[in-house]
Write an enzyme that holds these catalytic residues in place. Structure first.
Site, PDB file in Angstrom:
ATOM      1  N   HIS A 133       0.858  -1.256   0.067  1.00 46.87           N
ATOM      2  CA  HIS A 133       0.032   0.252   0.075  1.00 46.87           C
ATOM      3  C   HIS A 133       0.801   1.456   0.116  1.00 46.87           C
ATOM      4  O   HIS A 133       0.242   2.414  -0.447  1.00 46.87           O
ATOM      5  CB  HIS A 133      -0.858   0.093   1.157  1.00 46.87           C
ATOM      6  CG  HIS A 133      -1.976  -0.931   1.408  1.00 46.87           C
ATOM      7  ND1 HIS A 133      -2.830  -1.212   0.426  1.00 46.87           N
ATOM      8  CD2 HIS A 133      -2.059  -2.171   2.107  1.00 46.87           C
ATOM      9  CE1 HIS A 133      -3.714  -2.420   0.728  1.00 46.87           C
ATOM     10  NE2 HIS A 133      -3.175  -2.882   1.639  1.00 46.87           N
ATOM     11  N   HIS A 150      -6.176  -7.312  -0.072  1.00 53.35           N
ATOM     12  CA  HIS A 150      -6.395  -5.836  -0.220  1.00 53.35           C
ATOM     13  C   HIS A 150      -5.612  -5.347  -1.373  1.00 53.35           C
ATOM     14  O   HIS A 150      -4.794  -6.042  -1.991  1.00 53.35           O
ATOM     15  CB  HIS A 150      -5.592  -4.856   1.036  1.00 53.35           C
ATOM     16  CG  HIS A 150      -6.346  -5.351   2.262  1.00 53.35           C
ATOM     17  ND1 HIS A 150      -5.918  -6.256   3.133  1.00 53.35           N
ATOM     18  CD2 HIS A 150      -7.318  -4.566   2.878  1.00 53.35           C
ATOM     19  CE1 HIS A 150      -6.568  -6.179   4.437  1.00 53.35           C
ATOM     20  NE2 HIS A 150      -7.506  -5.332   4.322  1.00 53.35           N
ATOM     21  N   ASP A 203      -4.360 -12.479   4.349  1.00 53.36           N
ATOM     22  CA  ASP A 203      -5.407 -12.304   4.637  1.00 53.36           C
ATOM     23  C   ASP A 203      -6.679 -12.765   3.760  1.00 53.36           C
ATOM     24  O   ASP A 203      -7.724 -12.377   3.890  1.00 53.36           O
ATOM     25  CB  ASP A 203      -5.499 -10.649   5.160  1.00 53.36           C
ATOM     26  CG  ASP A 203      -4.782  -9.978   3.893  1.00 53.36           C
ATOM     27  OD1 ASP A 203      -4.434  -8.651   4.181  1.00 53.36           O
ATOM     28  OD2 ASP A 203      -4.765 -10.324   2.925  1.00 53.36           O
TER      29      ASP A 203
HETATM   30  C1  LIG Z   1      -0.850  -5.401   4.083  1.00 51.75           C
HETATM   31  C2  LIG Z   1      -2.167  -5.240   4.100  1.00 51.75           C
HETATM   32  O1  LIG Z   1      -2.633  -5.364   2.778  1.00 51.75           O
HETATM   33  O2  LIG Z   1      -2.779  -6.565   4.861  1.00 51.75           O
HETATM   34  N1  LIG Z   1      -2.517  -4.143   4.711  1.00 51.75           N
HETATM   35  C3  LIG Z   1      -4.057  -3.981   5.213  1.00 51.75           C
HETATM   36  C4  LIG Z   1      -4.372  -2.689   5.611  1.00 51.75           C
HETATM   37  C5  LIG Z   1      -6.036  -2.571   6.206  1.00 51.75           C
HETATM   38  C6  LIG Z   1      -6.124  -1.198   6.513  1.00 51.75           C
HETATM   39  N2  LIG Z   1      -7.776  -1.079   7.123  1.00 51.75           N
HETATM   40  C7  LIG Z   1      -7.874  -1.637   8.453  1.00 51.75           C
HETATM   41  C8  LIG Z   1      -9.231  -1.752   8.806  1.00 51.75           C
HETATM   42  C9  LIG Z   1      -9.312  -2.677  10.066  1.00 51.75           C
HETATM   43  N3  LIG Z   1     -10.550  -3.078  10.162  1.00 51.75           N
HETATM   44 ZN   LIG Z   2      -3.766  -7.394   3.078  1.00 50.97          ZN
END
Ligand SMILES: CC(O)(O)NCCCCNCCCN
Ligand SMILES: [Zn+2]
Length: 660
Positions: free
Chosen positions: A135, A174, A265
């Site tokens: 990101h 994501h 994830d």
């Molecule tokens: C490396 C990654 O892609 O896993 N980063 C994911 C960031 C998520 C940001 N929002 C979090 C909201 C919590 N519910």
């Molecule tokens: Zn992620």
């Protein structure tokens, strides 16, 4: 060549120092449980440990601005209040006195991994790092990311090793917008990402994360986004997108290096993704990518917040990188409607840029990108109703199955006067055949030493089924006769389902089951309308098997989805004499078929084709297949015929669906 593992516990030494619900899931334990799982399973000992290092300023500046780097450099000396203040300018990320150091180690680890692979010290590898990277942008941290580890690695590989084409596969749940921004105008870097999107209602809520962001200027066509507009996506959905979107483009792109934004994830149980794909799916995703770029694959950890599924998914990935057999995926029931819409949109958005997608259908009537204007009521109702059925942390799933390596990798059954290729273990013992079988062979005009060959052949099959051998190569006087006998005998009790892949066509295959114990896919130059059934699928290539473009298209878009859905216990790969299949294609096919039946592939070849035994043995032993160079545009009639064949078969075979 081995598999590199990069891990340094220093990268566990930063954490969230204040209350921030958005960031609390990004904890040091993510790295600890991943590494400990590799140690406990014995996988870390099988890897080549490569030390982490700090990325230098100039390496970080390959992607980030001096202004941003100078600002981050100040964070180690900040007070808690200053750190909070500094963090406010970015989104969903936190700083810590030690995070700059860890971010340099994370980027440096990715570069160490690229060095190890590009210098041939290892074949592939994985870097377990935090903070993640995909990101972060030119001048900003974001989404737990500080420096864009994979983007830096891609630029570094091009600069230091003259890599011409880099494929970045981002299977994190994501959207790695930082990577997209970095390379959207760059045709030398193909970025593929799937991500939870829910019609722009999911973080980072960007319009440019949708499927119609295809890149810009000279990079047009080199950015592929597959948005997931529902949660609960399963193994079928992920494999369908690989077979029908990513792999056709990836083969046409023909990368020299594959980088993976390996976020986990996207696995079941993760609070962010809320998907339902099981950890063993990563064994298959990794396997499918290992056939590209001569096996040069660098995986860099991104997200993954359920410590149980994260650890399991990391182990599944590493075990495949090490070359262990991939587990069978049971009951794949085809992509869900939402996934089909997404993959249809992605395919139609890219059909003008990739000849392998040329025949993709038009986008679905309900153009999904305009659906984001959903009534709040509808959203609200969906959330309430979906809560209990969503795959949240409460979800349980079975431990991935053990993936045992058979004591013998590749066995061979050859006529006495044929020299056994290096690495293959000749199968000597041949059990006496039941008299009934001998008489059957006699009727199949098999002469004396043919009977010996067959008895060895059956012994081989028994050892495959018993997992004493992973795969085997058999040279027979008459490959068609041998195939008939093996198929008839096999479908007794030894195996439940046999996938027969026939390359080329000598004569009509008059043995076809209707009970589903055998699925025959025949790729040849002739069409055979008669007795095509659910379990006998002739694929006609206008120019025959020597047309590698048409061949690989048929393999990716038809054979792989079919094979996953059929889930055979044994794969019989039959090379008909005079098939004309190109050697690199033959090796790619053997490599890809290893994804089925725990790698139990039995290759049947005619004695007079023993010239290609060497490359067959190499592929069976797990050596990476050479890339398919300069693929021509597939013949329109072939692409069209494949699309029609899929449309006709998709009623029986859900994994062939590409249109809603
Ligand atoms: C490396 C990654 O892609 O896993 N980063 C994911 C960031 C998520 C940001 N929002 C979090 C909201 C919590 N519910
Ligand atoms: Zn992620």
């Amino acid at each position: 060549m081995g598999t590199a593992l990069l891990y340094d516990e220093e990268m566990t030494k930063y954490k969230l120092l204040w209350v921030d619900p958005a960031c609390k899931i990004e904890v040091p334990e993510r790295l600890i449980v991943s590494y400990e799982a590799l140690v406990r399973s014995g996988l870390s000992d099988r890897c080549i440990s490569i030390p982490a290092r700090e990325a230098s300023d100039s390496e970080i500046l390959l992607v980030h601005s001096e202004l941003y780097l100078e600002a981050v450099k100040k964070t180690p000396y900040m007070t808690l209040e200053d750190l909070k203040e500094f963090t406010l300018q970015f989104g969903d990320v936190y700083f810590h006195p030690n995070i700059y150091h860890c971010a340099k180690l994370a980027s440096g680890s990715a570069l160490q991994l690229v060095d190890s692979v590009m210098t041939g010290k290892v074949r592939n590898g994985i870097a377990l790092v935090r903070p993640p990277g995909h990101h972060s942008m030119h001048g900003a941290a974001n989404g737990f990311c500080v420096f864009n580890n994979v983007a830096i690695a891609a630029r570094y590989a091009k600069q230091k090793y003259g890599v011409k084409r880099v494929l970045i596969v981002d299977w994190d749940i994501h959207h790695g917008q930082g990577v997209q921004y970095c390379f959207e105008d760059d045709p030398s870097v193909l970025y593929f990402s799937w991500h939870r999107y829910e019609h722009q209602n999911f973080w980072p809520n960007l319009r440019e994360s949708d499927y119609d962001s295809v890149g810009k200027e000279s990079g047009t066509g080199f950015n592929i986004n597959v948005p997931w507009n529902n949660v609960g996506m399963e193994n079928s959905d992920y494999l369908s997108v690989f077979c029908h979107v990513l792999l056709p483009v990836a083969y046409e792109f023909c990368p020299d290096l594959v980088l993976v934004c390996a976020g986990f994830d996207s696995a079941i149980g993760d609070p962010e993704g809320e998907m339902c794909a099981t950890p063993d799916i990563f064994a298959h995703l990794t396997h499918l990518l290992m056939n590209l770029a001569g096996g040069k694959l660098c995986a860099v950890l991104e997200g993954g917040y359920n410590l149980t599924s994260l650890a399991q998914s990391v182990c599944q990935t590493v075990q495949t990188l090490l070359g262990d057999p991939v587990p069978q995926l049971a009951n794949l029931r085809g992509p869900c409607k939402s996934a089909i819409e997404s993959l249809q949109c992605a395919r139609s958005a890219h059909r003008r840029y990739w000849s392998f997608l040329k025949h993709a259908a038009d986008p679905p009537m309900t153009d999904i990108s305009t659906k984001h204007i959903k009534s709040a009521m509808e959203e609200e109702e969906k959330t309430e109703m979906a809560e209990e059925e969503r795959c949240t942390e409460g979800k349980v799933w079975p431990e991935p199955p053990e993936r045992l390596c058979p004591p013998v990798c590749s066995a061979s059954v050859l006529p006495d006067d044929v020299v056994c290729p290096d690495g293959l273990k000749p199968l000597s013992s041949s059990k006496d055949l039941e008299p009934l079988l001998v008489s059957k062979l006699k009727t199949a005009a098999v002469d004396g030493d043919g009977v010996t060959t067959f008895s060895r052949l059956y012994t081989l099959v028994e050892k495959l089924v018993a997992n004493e051998i992973r795969n085997g190569l058999v040279l027979v006087p008459d490959v068609a006769a041998a195939m008939m006998c093996v198929v008839q005998d096999l479908t007794s009790d030894l195996v439940k389902r046999v996938l027969v892949v026939c390359v080329g066509k000598e004569k009509e295959l008059d043995y076809v089951t209707t009970d589903g114990k055998v699925l025959v896919v025949q790729i040849s130059s002739e069409d055979s309308e008669e007795h095509r059934s659910k379990y006998y699928i002739p694929v006609c290539l206008k120019k025959g098997c020597s047309d590698t473009s048409g061949f690989i298209q048929a393999v990716l878009g038809l054979l792989l989805p079919l094979g996953y859905e059929y889930n055979p216990d044994l794969v019989l790969l039959v090379r008909m004499p005079g098939s004309g299949v190109v050697d690199s294609m033959w090796q790619q096919l053997i490599g890809l078929l290893q994804g089925f039946a725990k790698g139990h592939t039995l290759v049947l070849m005619q004695v007079n084709e023993k010239a290609c035994m060497g490359s067959t043995a190499s592929a069976l032993l797990g050596h990476p297949a050479p890339p398919l160079q300069d693929l021509q545009t597939p013949f329109p009639e072939d692409g069209d015929a494949l699309e029609r064949l899929r449309e006709r078969l998709q009623a029986d075979w859900k994994m062939l669906q590409t249109t809603s």
